[in-house]
Design an enzyme around this catalytic site. Structure first.
Site, PDB file in Angstrom:
ATOM      1  N   TYR A 292     -15.264 -10.844  -0.323  1.00 21.24           N
ATOM      2  CA  TYR A 292     -16.076  -9.472  -0.871  1.00 21.24           C
ATOM      3  C   TYR A 292     -17.351  -9.880  -1.427  1.00 21.24           C
ATOM      4  O   TYR A 292     -18.481  -9.167  -1.172  1.00 21.24           O
ATOM      5  CB  TYR A 292     -15.344  -8.805  -1.358  1.00 21.24           C
TER       6      TYR A 292
ATOM      7  N   ASP B 196      -6.785  -2.279  -7.988  1.00 21.48           N
ATOM      8  CA  ASP B 196      -7.389  -2.693  -6.643  1.00 21.48           C
ATOM      9  C   ASP B 196      -7.677  -4.355  -6.966  1.00 21.48           C
ATOM     10  O   ASP B 196      -8.137  -4.605  -7.781  1.00 21.48           O
ATOM     11  CB  ASP B 196      -8.611  -1.973  -6.294  1.00 21.48           C
TER      12      ASP B 196
ATOM     13  N   ARG C 238      -6.589  12.596  -5.428  1.00 18.06           N
ATOM     14  CA  ARG C 238      -7.720  12.161  -5.240  1.00 18.06           C
ATOM     15  C   ARG C 238      -8.632  13.163  -4.982  1.00 18.06           C
ATOM     16  O   ARG C 238      -9.785  13.137  -5.052  1.00 18.06           O
ATOM     17  CB  ARG C 238      -7.611  11.209  -4.012  1.00 18.06           C
TER      18      ARG C 238
ATOM     19  N   ARG D  74       0.713  -1.406   0.013  1.00 18.76           N
ATOM     20  CA  ARG D  74      -0.064  -0.163  -0.012  1.00 18.76           C
ATOM     21  C   ARG D  74       0.955   1.308  -0.075  1.00 18.76           C
ATOM     22  O   ARG D  74       0.474   2.211   0.541  1.00 18.76           O
ATOM     23  CB  ARG D  74      -0.995   0.102   1.180  1.00 18.76           C
TER      24      ARG D  74
ATOM     25  N   ARG E  61      -2.887   7.065   0.683  1.00 14.32           N
ATOM     26  CA  ARG E  61      -3.384   8.458   1.248  1.00 14.32           C
ATOM     27  C   ARG E  61      -2.349   9.223   2.226  1.00 14.32           C
ATOM     28  O   ARG E  61      -2.655  10.341   2.624  1.00 14.32           O
ATOM     29  CB  ARG E  61      -4.753   8.086   1.895  1.00 14.32           C
TER      30      ARG E  61
HETATM   31  O1  CP3 Z   1       0.209   0.776  -3.325  1.00 10.47           O
HETATM   32  C1  CP3 Z   1      -0.461  -0.215  -3.393  1.00 10.47           C
HETATM   33  O2  CP3 Z   1      -0.096  -1.500  -2.698  1.00 10.47           O
HETATM   34  C2  CP3 Z   1      -1.145  -0.770  -4.817  1.00 10.47           C
HETATM   35  C3  CP3 Z   1      -2.398  -0.417  -4.692  1.00 10.47           C
HETATM   36  C4  CP3 Z   1      -3.424  -1.238  -3.888  1.00 10.47           C
HETATM   37  C5  CP3 Z   1      -4.643  -0.826  -3.446  1.00 10.47           C
HETATM   38  N1  CP3 Z   1      -5.443  -1.896  -2.989  1.00 10.47           N
HETATM   39  C6  CP3 Z   1      -4.947   0.596  -3.681  1.00 10.47           C
HETATM   40  C7  CP3 Z   1      -6.374   1.161  -2.860  1.00 10.47           C
HETATM   41  C8  CP3 Z   1      -3.391  -2.781  -3.613  1.00 10.47           C
HETATM   42  C9  CP3 Z   1      -2.270  -3.786  -3.721  1.00 10.47           C
HETATM   43  C10 CP3 Z   1      -4.668  -2.963  -3.007  1.00 10.47           C
HETATM   44  C11 CP3 Z   1      -5.002  -4.371  -2.692  1.00 10.47           C
HETATM   45  C12 CP3 Z   1      -6.140  -4.616  -1.865  1.00 10.47           C
HETATM   46  N2  CP3 Z   1      -7.490  -3.947  -2.083  1.00 10.47           N
HETATM   47  C13 CP3 Z   1      -6.437  -5.719  -1.009  1.00 10.47           C
HETATM   48  C14 CP3 Z   1      -5.535  -6.559  -0.353  1.00 10.47           C
HETATM   49  C15 CP3 Z   1      -4.274  -5.986   0.722  1.00 10.47           C
HETATM   50  C16 CP3 Z   1      -5.051  -5.899   1.742  1.00 10.47           C
HETATM   51  O3  CP3 Z   1      -4.945  -4.643   2.252  1.00 10.47           O
HETATM   52  O4  CP3 Z   1      -5.220  -6.702   2.731  1.00 10.47           O
HETATM   53  C17 CP3 Z   1      -7.986  -5.560  -0.365  1.00 10.47           C
HETATM   54  C18 CP3 Z   1      -8.339  -6.252   0.740  1.00 10.47           C
HETATM   55  C19 CP3 Z   1      -8.287  -4.424  -1.152  1.00 10.47           C
HETATM   56  C20 CP3 Z   1     -10.059  -3.909  -1.072  1.00 10.47           C
HETATM   57  C21 CP3 Z   1     -10.151  -2.474  -0.756  1.00 10.47           C
HETATM   58  N3  CP3 Z   1      -9.498  -1.430  -1.570  1.00 10.47           N
HETATM   59  C22 CP3 Z   1     -10.492  -2.017   0.534  1.00 10.47           C
HETATM   60  C23 CP3 Z   1     -10.727  -2.901   1.499  1.00 10.47           C
HETATM   61  C24 CP3 Z   1     -10.214  -0.625   0.461  1.00 10.47           C
HETATM   62  C25 CP3 Z   1     -10.694   0.443   1.423  1.00 10.47           C
HETATM   63  C26 CP3 Z   1      -9.971   0.219   2.681  1.00 10.47           C
HETATM   64  C27 CP3 Z   1      -9.265   1.638   2.721  1.00 10.47           C
HETATM   65  O5  CP3 Z   1      -8.004   1.608   2.901  1.00 10.47           O
HETATM   66  O6  CP3 Z   1      -9.809   2.642   2.573  1.00 10.47           O
HETATM   67  C28 CP3 Z   1      -9.840  -0.166  -0.882  1.00 10.47           C
HETATM   68  C29 CP3 Z   1      -9.319   1.144  -1.275  1.00 10.47           C
HETATM   69  C30 CP3 Z   1      -8.159   1.264  -1.823  1.00 10.47           C
HETATM   70  N4  CP3 Z   1      -7.371   0.462  -2.429  1.00 10.47           N
HETATM   71  C31 CP3 Z   1      -7.281   2.601  -1.440  1.00 10.47           C
HETATM   72  C32 CP3 Z   1      -6.218   2.394  -1.907  1.00 10.47           C
HETATM   73  C33 CP3 Z   1      -5.247   3.436  -2.260  1.00 10.47           C
HETATM   74  C34 CP3 Z   1      -7.816   3.847  -0.776  1.00 10.47           C
HETATM   75  C35 CP3 Z   1      -8.664   4.514  -1.740  1.00 10.47           C
HETATM   76  C36 CP3 Z   1      -8.669   5.816  -1.435  1.00 10.47           C
HETATM   77  O7  CP3 Z   1      -7.664   6.422  -2.175  1.00 10.47           O
HETATM   78  O8  CP3 Z   1      -9.753   6.465  -0.993  1.00 10.47           O
END
Ligand code: CP3
Length: 349
Positions: free
Chosen positions: A156, A73, A37, A24, A28
């Site tokens: 999910y 994602d 964003r 990640r 943010r």
């Molecule tokens: O930098 C990186 O790692 C690459 C991008 C990446 C994102 N999501 C971007 C993202 C990666 C590799 C993921 C994987 C992901 N997404 C997982 C598996 C890894 C883990 O954390 O266990 C899962 C379960 C998801 C599903 C997901 N996407 C959730 C549950 C959420 C919301 C949670 C939160 O942190 O708000 C997201 C949103 C998300 N995916 C964001 C980002 C940068 C935040 C979105 C924003 O900018 O508002």
């Protein structure tokens, strides 16, 4: 010249120092990400190749990591299958059409990934071009692609959103395990197409995220979640890129995970790396595993914990990372302190 520390360590080759990146790492906690964003919503960002390239490169330029991970994602393929993905501000992801039984599976399509997820592959190409323009010491660095495991995607998809219990998935797994494995097989088929597409477009390694495998005992993980994972990993065998498997909360799964056909196992912070190494044996590269919350503490403590982590990992090939994603509350200075400590201390083995 390319900084290929990450790729060489992932193949178990000798390196001058251990590479470091953070799960990640694009996100943010960086003001530069928040500025983008503020202009576009999350899914629009994922669907705009030039912006994908920009935010993927940000942590390389701003924090100094040795690898980039594609900005996307794990839930995007579910949208391509017709589940109706949406991100509502403050609520996280949700799916308009959850799938909870055999009839539900019939409502999903097996997409032509080149058509429905072509925007991701365009993002890969745009990112490779942007990475190639980085000058040393920042780059170029390798690009990692990724997908979720079928079990985690099903978590999910059955719930329709994030959950703390995943009772729909777990209920289905006890009620009708054959029906559920039909869903996991379909998700594996789509994931194979999707990852091969990413590799063809230019990703140089792939990571599978199994965020919710930890809902299962080791025996149940082996029976329910493992077959579709092995099928994906075997389909990638000939593609020639390192395969990384990450499971959150997975210490109890390590005796099973060691059997996976992967080059790299990514572990969380609940077991020290030396202990994980004893369970996993000498053959795999380990990735991890600083507690992401440690980056919320003071810099001298981050440096001390990183030194300990490097000692723990010194028993074999090791890619330095966090044990899970970086918190959005993390100061970029603290992320930089972690990366700097690895660069200073991660040398001899
Ligand atoms: O930098 C990186 O790692 C690459 C991008 C990446 C994102 N999501 C971007 C993202 C990666 C590799 C993921 C994987 C992901 N997404 C997982 C598996 C890894 C883990 O954390 O266990 C899962 C379960 C998801 C599903 C997901 N996407 C959730 C549950 C959420 C919301 C949670 C939160 O942190 O708000 C997201 C949103 C998300 N995916 C964001 C980002 C940068 C935040 C979105 C924003 O900018 O508002």
């Amino acid at each position: 010249m390319m900084n290929d520390l990450f790729l060489r360590e992932a193949r178990g080759e000798a390196t001058e120092r251990r590479p470091v990146w953070m799960m990640r790492q694009a996100g943010r906690y960086l003001a530069e990400y928040r500025a983008i964003r503020a202009e576009v919503d999350f899914l629009t960002l994922c669907r705009t190749p030039e912006l994908v390239a920009e935010v993927t490169v940000q942590p390389v330029r701003l924090v100094g990591v040795d690898a980039a991970i594609l900005f996307a994602d794990i839930l995007l393929p579910l949208d391509a299958m017709g589940a109706g993905l949406q991100f509502v501000k403050g609520d996280g992801p949700s799916l308009r059409h959850p799938v909870r039984d055999r009839d539900g599976i019939a409502s999903l399509t097996r997409p032509d990934v080149g058509k429905e997820l072509g925007y991701v592959f365009d993002g890969v190409r745009a990112t490779r071009r942007a990475l190639a323009e980085l000058e040393p010491p920042h780059g170029p660095v390798p690009l990692i692609g990724f997908a979720g495991t079928p079990w985690t995607l099903a978590a999910y998809l059955t719930e329709g959103r994030g959950s703390s219990s995943y009772s729909h998935l777990l209920g289905w797994s006890y009620r009708d395990p054959e029906g559920l494995s039909g869903l996991l097989d379909l998700l594996a088929d789509v994931t194979i197409d999707y990852l091969l597409g990413q590799i063809e477009a230019g990703v140089q390694a792939v990571q599978l995220f199994d965020t919710w495998g930890s809902l299962l005992s080791a025996d149940r993980w082996r029976g329910l979640a493992m077959p579709s994972v092995v099928r994906i990993l075997e389909a990638l065998e000939g593609a020639g890129v390192p395969r990384i498997f990450f499971a959150r909360g997975s210490s109890h799964l390590l005796p099973v995970l060691r059997e996976l056909p992967v080059e790299v196992l990514s572990v969380d912070w609940f077991v020290p790396l030396s202990e994980a190494r004893e369970i996993v044996g000498p053959d795999k590269v380990l990735q991890g595993n600083l507690d992401p919350a440690a980056l919320l503490g003071p810099v001298d403590e981050i440096e001390r914990l990183t030194a300990t982590l490097l000692e723990e990992g010194a028993g074999g090939p090791h890619i330095v990372n966090l044990g899970h994603g970086i918190f959005k509350q993390t100061s970029p200075d603290h992320a930089r302190a972690f990366v700097r400590a690895v660069k200073e201390l991660g040398k001899p083995r």
